[in-house]
Design a protein around this motif. Structure first.
Motif, short mmCIF file in Angstrom:
data_model
loop_
_atom_site.label_atom_id
_atom_site.label_comp_id
_atom_site.label_asym_id
_atom_site.label_seq_id
_atom_site.Cartn_x
_atom_site.Cartn_y
_atom_site.Cartn_z
N ALA A 107 0.81 -1.22 0.00
CA ALA A 107 0.00 0.00 0.00
C ALA A 107 0.85 1.27 0.00
CB ALA A 107 -0.94 0.00 1.21
N LEU A 108 2.11 1.18 0.48
CA LEU A 108 2.93 2.38 0.66
C LEU A 108 4.14 2.45 -0.25
CD1 LEU A 108 2.98 2.67 4.57
CD2 LEU A 108 1.43 3.77 2.95
N GLU A 109 4.17 1.64 -1.28
CA GLU A 109 5.35 1.59 -2.15
C GLU A 109 5.71 2.98 -2.67
OE1 GLU A 109 6.91 -0.68 -6.23
OE2 GLU A 109 4.86 -0.97 -5.47
N GLY A 110 6.95 3.39 -2.39
CA GLY A 110 7.45 4.67 -2.87
C GLY A 110 6.93 5.90 -2.16
N THR A 111 6.16 5.73 -1.09
CA THR A 111 5.55 6.87 -0.39
C THR A 111 6.57 7.58 0.48
OG1 THR A 111 3.41 5.74 -0.31
CG2 THR A 111 3.74 7.59 1.20
N PHE A 124 -5.77 2.15 5.06
CA PHE A 124 -5.23 0.79 5.13
C PHE A 124 -6.14 -0.12 5.97
CE2 PHE A 124 -2.69 -2.39 7.39
CZ PHE A 124 -2.09 -3.06 6.34
N VAL A 125 -6.58 0.40 7.12
CA VAL A 125 -7.44 -0.38 8.00
C VAL A 125 -8.75 -0.74 7.31
CG1 VAL A 125 -8.82 -0.28 10.13
CG2 VAL A 125 -6.43 0.49 10.14
N ASP A 141 -0.62 -5.71 12.32
CA ASP A 141 -0.09 -4.91 11.21
C ASP A 141 0.31 -3.52 11.69
OD1 ASP A 141 -0.57 -7.02 9.51
OD2 ASP A 141 -2.42 -6.19 8.67
N LEU A 142 -0.56 -2.90 12.48
CA LEU A 142 -0.28 -1.54 12.94
C LEU A 142 0.88 -1.51 13.92
CD1 LEU A 142 -3.72 0.26 13.28
CD2 LEU A 142 -2.28 -0.13 11.29
N THR A 143 1.05 -2.57 14.69
CA THR A 143 2.19 -2.63 15.61
C THR A 143 3.50 -2.65 14.81
OG1 THR A 143 0.92 -3.78 17.30
CG2 THR A 143 3.32 -3.98 17.41
N ALA A 144 3.54 -3.47 13.75
CA ALA A 144 4.73 -3.52 12.91
C ALA A 144 4.97 -2.18 12.23
CB ALA A 144 4.58 -4.62 11.86
N TRP A 145 3.90 -1.57 11.73
CA TRP A 145 3.99 -0.27 11.07
C TRP A 145 4.53 0.78 12.04
CZ3 TRP A 145 -0.75 1.69 7.78
CH2 TRP A 145 -0.39 2.82 7.06
N SER A 146 4.02 0.76 13.27
CA SER A 146 4.45 1.74 14.27
C SER A 146 5.93 1.59 14.61
CB SER A 146 3.60 1.60 15.53
OG SER A 146 3.96 2.57 16.49
N ARG A 147 6.42 0.36 14.64
CA ARG A 147 7.84 0.13 14.95
C ARG A 147 8.72 0.73 13.85
NH1 ARG A 147 8.70 -3.89 19.04
NH2 ARG A 147 10.78 -4.32 18.20
N VAL A 148 8.30 0.57 12.60
CA VAL A 148 9.09 1.13 11.50
C VAL A 148 9.10 2.66 11.57
CG1 VAL A 148 9.18 1.41 9.00
CG2 VAL A 148 8.72 -0.84 9.98
#
Length: 385
Positions: A107-111, A124-125, A141-148
């Motif tokens: 969903a975020l490629e190149g963003t 996304f949700v 998913d959001l936990t992984a996203w938040s870590r990044v």
């Protein structure tokens, strides 16, 4: 960027419809840039970054490089490898994060990182909801996203982590809020259909329904875990750690004990299936989509509307077991808590709320001739004399 007390907080900002834009001068020419957000606070932060870059360009130092989502993922995964090697992060948890990041990256490629806002998270949700993903999966998913994004904040690539400020309770909720356990007749139909594809998977579905075990627990259970009475088992692998740190528990097999004679006498009971629950869930999901695809093609050929086949998750068999147990014995909630491995009875009470609410409205069906539930408590009489 610091501002004086009387400075307009919305300087250089204006709106087109619901979207905020920034207007500033660079090289003698007016620049108008969409900030791609309807949130004024996010717009102010994006505005400040643009003005800072413009000031840097005027000083002859050139603009700061634009960091993208891929930059943050690459950097975070390098840190994650270090955490796994130092046993700070479990390898299984790391793999789960990596699985989530694959979905998010599509969903975020190149963003650019600065373009990721809470609105991006909400989109996304909602997309994951449309794909019928469980609340727990979206939370992961959001936990992984938040870590990044936390890694990006630590490196001063962005100022804030929008995932951390996202209202999860409002837009995601809990799986318990969306219980839709299959009734016994539906489970029987599912098992019969799955058996035409894989008898091993059909046995797994029946085992999950008869025991209430989690998928990872069922895939890891070994013949050595079965007690000599062949009515109980001690779960040691694939067990979710509870609040007290316990990693084992003893369960009653119920009618699943009748399946033992046709399951392997040594090693894992479901040795023909992967021990990785993600792999098994993916294969099952593919089968569900293929089954619906066949129905859609047949309906098109026959000139009729396609039947939307019920699509239950493997985890829904655990919910079906719990609901059946409470219907058969409304007083079993504390024994059910232990059977399911919940650390608090409050978690188990979601099933009683379902039976009083949605389950009562739809008159949830129970057929004891098809499947069992949590066996009754064994009352030990005190010795006489």
């Amino acid at each position: 960027m610091p501002r004086t007390q009387n400075e307009d907080p919305d300087r250089n900002l204006y709106r087109r419809g619901e979207t905020w834009w920034c207007r500033y001068v660079l090289g003698g020419a007016e620049q108008r840039v969409s900030l791609r957000t309807s949130d004024v606070k996010a717009a102010r932060r994006a505005r400040d970054r643009l003005l800072k870059d413009a000031a840097t360009h005027r000083d002859g130092r050139g603009p700061a490089p634009v960091r993208t989502w891929e930059d943050a993922v690459e950097g975070y995964l390098a840190v994650q490898e270090t955490l796994v090697r130092s046993n700070t992060l479990a390898a299984k948890t790391a793999r789960r994060y990596e699985t989530s990041l694959v979905q998010i990256s599509e969903a975020l490629e190149g963003t650019p990182l600065g373009d990721i806002t809470t609105a991006t998270v909400l989109d996304f949700v909602m997309a994951r909801r449309e794909d019928e993903c469980a609340s727990s999966t979206i939370h992961n998913d959001l936990t992984a996203w938040s870590r990044v994004l936390g890694y990006a904040v630590a490196n001063n690539w962005i100022d804030v982590n929008p995932v951390r400020s996202f209202e999860r309770k409002i837009f995601i909720g809990r799986d318990a809020d969306m219980l839709d356990p299959p009734e016994d007749a539906a489970v029987q139909t599912l098992i019969e259909e799955v058996a035409t594809w894989s008898t091993d998977m059909a046995d797994l579905v029946r085992w999950l329904r008869e025991t209430g075990m989690r998928l990872g627990e069922a895939l890891a259970i070994d013949r050595q875990d079965i007690h000599p009475d062949k009515r109980h088992a001690t779960l040691r692998r694939g067990v979710k750690r509870n609040a007290h740190g316990l990693k084992t528990r003893t369960i009653d097999l119920g009618r699943a004990a009748d399946m033992l004679d046709r399951l392997p006498g040594k090693g894992r009971l479901f040795a023909n299936l992967s021990a990785d629950s993600a792999v098994v869930s993916t294969r099952y999901g593919q089968w569900c989509r293929q089954r619906q695809g066949r129905e859609d093609r047949e309906a098109y050929a026959e000139g009729r509307p396609p039947v939307q086949l019920a699509r239950y998750r493997l985890h829904d068999q655990r919910h079906a077991f719990a609901i059946a147990s409470l219907i058969d014995d409304p007083t079993c909630i504390y024994r059910l808590m232990e059977q399911l491995g919940h650390s608090s009875v409050k978690t188990t009470e979601i099933y009683t709320r379902f039976l009083r609410g949605e389950g009562a409205q739809r008159r949830y069906g129970r057929d004891r001739t098809r499947f069992g539930s949590l066996p009754p408590a064994v009352i030990i009489s005190p010795p006489t004399g």
